[in-house]
Enzyme design. Structure first.
Site, PDB file in Angstrom:
ATOM      1  N   CYS A 208     -46.854 -63.989  57.988  1.00 32.56           N
ATOM      2  CA  CYS A 208     -47.274 -64.222  56.594  1.00 32.56           C
ATOM      3  C   CYS A 208     -46.799 -63.130  55.642  1.00 32.56           C
ATOM      4  O   CYS A 208     -46.782 -63.334  54.423  1.00 32.56           O
ATOM      5  CB  CYS A 208     -48.789 -64.357  56.505  1.00 32.56           C
ATOM      6  SG  CYS A 208     -49.423 -65.771  57.411  1.00 32.56           S
TER       7      CYS A 208
ATOM      8  N   HIS B 284     -50.185 -62.801  48.871  1.00 27.25           N
ATOM      9  CA  HIS B 284     -50.073 -63.841  49.897  1.00 27.25           C
ATOM     10  C   HIS B 284     -51.307 -64.729  49.785  1.00 27.25           C
ATOM     11  O   HIS B 284     -52.430 -64.237  49.682  1.00 27.25           O
ATOM     12  CB  HIS B 284     -49.994 -63.184  51.274  1.00 27.25           C
ATOM     13  CG  HIS B 284     -50.212 -64.148  52.403  1.00 27.25           C
ATOM     14  ND1 HIS B 284     -49.557 -65.368  52.474  1.00 27.25           N
ATOM     15  CD2 HIS B 284     -51.037 -64.095  53.483  1.00 27.25           C
ATOM     16  CE1 HIS B 284     -49.966 -66.002  53.560  1.00 27.25           C
ATOM     17  NE2 HIS B 284     -50.858 -65.262  54.183  1.00 27.25           N
TER      18      HIS B 284
ATOM     19  N   ASN C 157     -52.651 -72.002  53.222  1.00 31.65           N
ATOM     20  CA  ASN C 157     -51.851 -70.831  53.566  1.00 31.65           C
ATOM     21  C   ASN C 157     -50.505 -71.295  54.123  1.00 31.65           C
ATOM     22  O   ASN C 157     -50.452 -71.824  55.231  1.00 31.65           O
ATOM     23  CB  ASN C 157     -52.630 -69.996  54.597  1.00 31.65           C
ATOM     24  CG  ASN C 157     -51.881 -68.764  55.059  1.00 31.65           C
ATOM     25  OD1 ASN C 157     -50.693 -68.607  54.788  1.00 31.65           O
ATOM     26  ND2 ASN C 157     -52.568 -67.894  55.787  1.00 31.65           N
TER      27      ASN C 157
HETATM   28  O1  UT7 Z   1     -52.368 -65.096  56.779  1.00 34.88           O
HETATM   29  C1  UT7 Z   1     -53.528 -64.655  57.436  1.00 34.88           C
HETATM   30  C2  UT7 Z   1     -54.140 -65.857  58.106  1.00 34.88           C
HETATM   31  N1  UT7 Z   1     -55.512 -65.730  58.435  1.00 34.88           N
HETATM   32  C3  UT7 Z   1     -56.522 -65.752  57.549  1.00 34.88           C
HETATM   33  O2  UT7 Z   1     -56.369 -65.771  56.362  1.00 34.88           O
HETATM   34  C4  UT7 Z   1     -57.908 -65.778  58.106  1.00 34.88           C
HETATM   35  C5  UT7 Z   1     -58.792 -64.681  57.642  1.00 34.88           C
HETATM   36  N2  UT7 Z   1     -60.162 -64.985  58.037  1.00 34.88           N
HETATM   37  C6  UT7 Z   1     -60.948 -65.800  57.293  1.00 34.88           C
HETATM   38  O3  UT7 Z   1     -60.570 -66.231  56.219  1.00 34.88           O
HETATM   39  C7  UT7 Z   1     -62.316 -66.126  57.803  1.00 34.88           C
HETATM   40  O4  UT7 Z   1     -62.614 -65.295  58.883  1.00 34.88           O
HETATM   41  C8  UT7 Z   1     -62.428 -67.622  58.222  1.00 34.88           C
HETATM   42  C9  UT7 Z   1     -62.334 -68.504  56.984  1.00 34.88           C
HETATM   43  C10 UT7 Z   1     -61.333 -68.010  59.191  1.00 34.88           C
HETATM   44  C11 UT7 Z   1     -63.772 -67.843  58.884  1.00 34.88           C
HETATM   45  O5  UT7 Z   1     -64.805 -67.449  58.023  1.00 34.88           O
HETATM   46  P1  UT7 Z   1     -66.014 -66.581  58.585  1.00 34.88           P
HETATM   47  O6  UT7 Z   1     -66.945 -66.411  57.459  1.00 34.88           O
HETATM   48  O7  UT7 Z   1     -65.420 -65.352  59.196  1.00 34.88           O
HETATM   49  O8  UT7 Z   1     -66.637 -67.557  59.636  1.00 34.88           O
HETATM   50  P2  UT7 Z   1     -66.832 -67.327  61.204  1.00 34.88           P
HETATM   51  O9  UT7 Z   1     -65.502 -67.350  61.890  1.00 34.88           O
HETATM   52  O10 UT7 Z   1     -67.708 -66.134  61.396  1.00 34.88           O
HETATM   53  O11 UT7 Z   1     -67.629 -68.607  61.580  1.00 34.88           O
HETATM   54  C12 UT7 Z   1     -68.908 -68.903  61.040  1.00 34.88           C
HETATM   55  C13 UT7 Z   1     -69.354 -70.240  61.581  1.00 34.88           C
HETATM   56  C14 UT7 Z   1     -69.202 -70.371  63.095  1.00 34.88           C
HETATM   57  O12 UT7 Z   1     -70.270 -71.143  63.575  1.00 34.88           O
HETATM   58  P3  UT7 Z   1     -71.524 -70.421  64.276  1.00 34.88           P
HETATM   59  O13 UT7 Z   1     -70.956 -69.697  65.464  1.00 34.88           O
HETATM   60  O14 UT7 Z   1     -72.089 -69.519  63.230  1.00 34.88           O
HETATM   61  O15 UT7 Z   1     -72.397 -71.593  64.623  1.00 34.88           O
HETATM   62  C15 UT7 Z   1     -67.903 -71.180  63.238  1.00 34.88           C
HETATM   63  O16 UT7 Z   1     -67.879 -71.914  64.455  1.00 34.88           O
HETATM   64  O17 UT7 Z   1     -68.530 -71.280  61.005  1.00 34.88           O
HETATM   65  C16 UT7 Z   1     -68.012 -72.096  62.065  1.00 34.88           C
HETATM   66  N3  UT7 Z   1     -66.723 -72.642  61.647  1.00 34.88           N
HETATM   67  C17 UT7 Z   1     -66.601 -73.766  60.938  1.00 34.88           C
HETATM   68  N4  UT7 Z   1     -67.496 -74.636  60.469  1.00 34.88           N
HETATM   69  C18 UT7 Z   1     -67.055 -75.695  59.771  1.00 34.88           C
HETATM   70  C19 UT7 Z   1     -65.487 -72.099  61.878  1.00 34.88           C
HETATM   71  N5  UT7 Z   1     -64.553 -72.896  61.309  1.00 34.88           N
HETATM   72  C20 UT7 Z   1     -65.225 -73.924  60.733  1.00 34.88           C
HETATM   73  C21 UT7 Z   1     -64.828 -75.053  59.997  1.00 34.88           C
HETATM   74  N6  UT7 Z   1     -65.766 -75.906  59.547  1.00 34.88           N
HETATM   75  N7  UT7 Z   1     -63.506 -75.306  59.729  1.00 34.88           N
END
Ligand code: UT7
Length: 320
Positions: free
Chosen positions: A114, A247, A277
């Site tokens: 990225c 980005h 993205n």
């Molecule tokens: O170019 C770089 C590329 N990468 C990125 O930009 C990613 C950077 N990271 C992020 O933007 C965030 O970490 C995410 C958007 C990927 C995730 O957000 P978060 O606030 O860190 O959520 P999390 O991973 O801690 O997950 C929270 C909850 C989990 O459920 P439980 O364990 O609390 O029950 C996940 O399983 O959200 C759940 N979850 C979803 N729920 C609905 C994860 N993905 C999804 C989804 N829809 N798509």
């Protein structure tokens, strides 16, 4: 000539749009979760017959048209991509052929995921400024949706396909002021596609694996740090930034970065809602968006910054 200047931009997004609601039909997710966590509303998906170089071709043709140049005026092509058409030849060489370029200028790919566009821009800028090339086509092109596990809701909702291109030309007046690149391979495991082609098979997963939280924290820190580094190098202040072109990973990362830098939201180019993205394509697509919407005025200062797997990151200052 001491500098390179941006003299044209182009972008291309595939026609097929997949909304968050579309995804929620086959995945345990919903529009509200995706929007609040990422700002993403939809993503564009390349048609099965479209390869990364096809996306790059349309973006490049548009950039050449906006620069008023013919394909054979281009003597350097640098393509930033994580999703090349094939292992080799480079997507840049394939693009060169598709553009009909016969002048034997150089064409090669840069791989920094990225952050790739900043690395490609740095390479092309230095080659143009040093006289190695006169007119460079610098492309970011990706078919990220081909390396997604559509059952992994933590990653598949985040990415989209697209391509963006800038044309750089040698100039006596400053355009690209400087670019600052960094990498730290110790963090390579938090974002990767670990699969390898070996002995006729793919060994390991061919899909994106990510520790989202770790990526988030790392991204906000280094996007802000590298932008500050670029300002300091040029004797400029945070208040001198007219436009931040980050980005387009997700809106929370961009908001947090802008907040850290004290850049108000109206000075941040944001395309993530409609494109998701697009990895190495996101910065040139955002630049093209800014140009087409009349955002950038002559003399304004643009801060481009990106981060991606590797980990790799960097920033570039551009005098428009
Ligand atoms: O170019 C770089 C590329 N990468 C990125 O930009 C990613 C950077 N990271 C992020 O933007 C965030 O970490 C995410 C958007 C990927 C995730 O957000 P978060 O606030 O860190 O959520 P999390 O991973 O801690 O997950 C929270 C909850 C989990 O459920 P439980 O364990 O609390 O029950 C996940 O399983 O959200 C759940 N979850 C979803 N729920 C609905 C994860 N993905 C999804 C989804 N829809 N798509």
């Amino acid at each position: 000539m001491k500098y390179s200047r941006i003299i044209g931009t182009g972008g291309y997004l595939p026609e097929k749009i997949v909304t968050n609601d579309d995804l929620s039909k086959s995945l345990e997710t919903n529009d509200e979760w995706i929007r609040t966590r990422t700002g993403i509303g939809q993503r564009c998906i390349a048609a099965p017959e479209q390869s990364t170089s096809d996306l790059a071709l349309i973006a490049s043709q548009r950039a050449l048209a906006s620069a008023g140049l013919a394909p054979n005026d281009i003597d350097l092509i640098v393509v930033a991509t994580t999703t090349p058409d094939m292992v080799f030849p480079s997507t840049a060489c394939i693009l060169q052929e598709k553009l009909g370029i016969t002048n034997n200028g150089a064409a090669f790919d840069v791989q920094a995921v990225c952050s790739g566009y900043i690395f490609a821009l740095a390479t092309a800028d230095r080659m143009v400024a040093s006289g190695m090339a006169k007119n460079a086509l610098v492309v970011g092109a990706e078919t990220m949706t081909r390396i997604l596990d559509w059952n992994d809701r933590g990653t598949c909702v985040l990415f989209g396909d697209g391509a963006g291109a800038l044309v750089l030309q040698a100039s006596e007046t400053p355009g690209i002021l400087s670019t600052h690149l960094h990498s730290d391979g110790r963090h390579r495991h938090i974002l990767s596609v670990p699969g390898q082609i070996r002995d006729g098979r793919i060994e390991g997963s061919p899909f994106i694996h990510m520790d989202g939280g770790a990526v988030f924290r790392f991204a906000v820190r280094v996007l802000a740090e590298s932008t500050e580094e670029a300002l300091k190098h040029n004797g400029l202040q945070l208040a001198d930034i007219d436009w931040l072109v980050p980005h387009q990973a997700n809106s929370r990362i961009m908001d947090a970065t802008a907040k850290k830098l004290g850049v108000p939201p109206e000075k941040v180019i944001s395309t993530v809602a409609g494109q998701a993205n697009t990895s190495a394509a996101s910065v040139p697509l955002a630049m093209d968006h800014g140009v087409r919407n009349g955002c950038f005025k002559p003399g304004q200062l643009l801060a481009l910054t990106a981060v991606g797997g590797g980990f790799a990151w960097g920033a570039s200052l551009v005098r428009w």
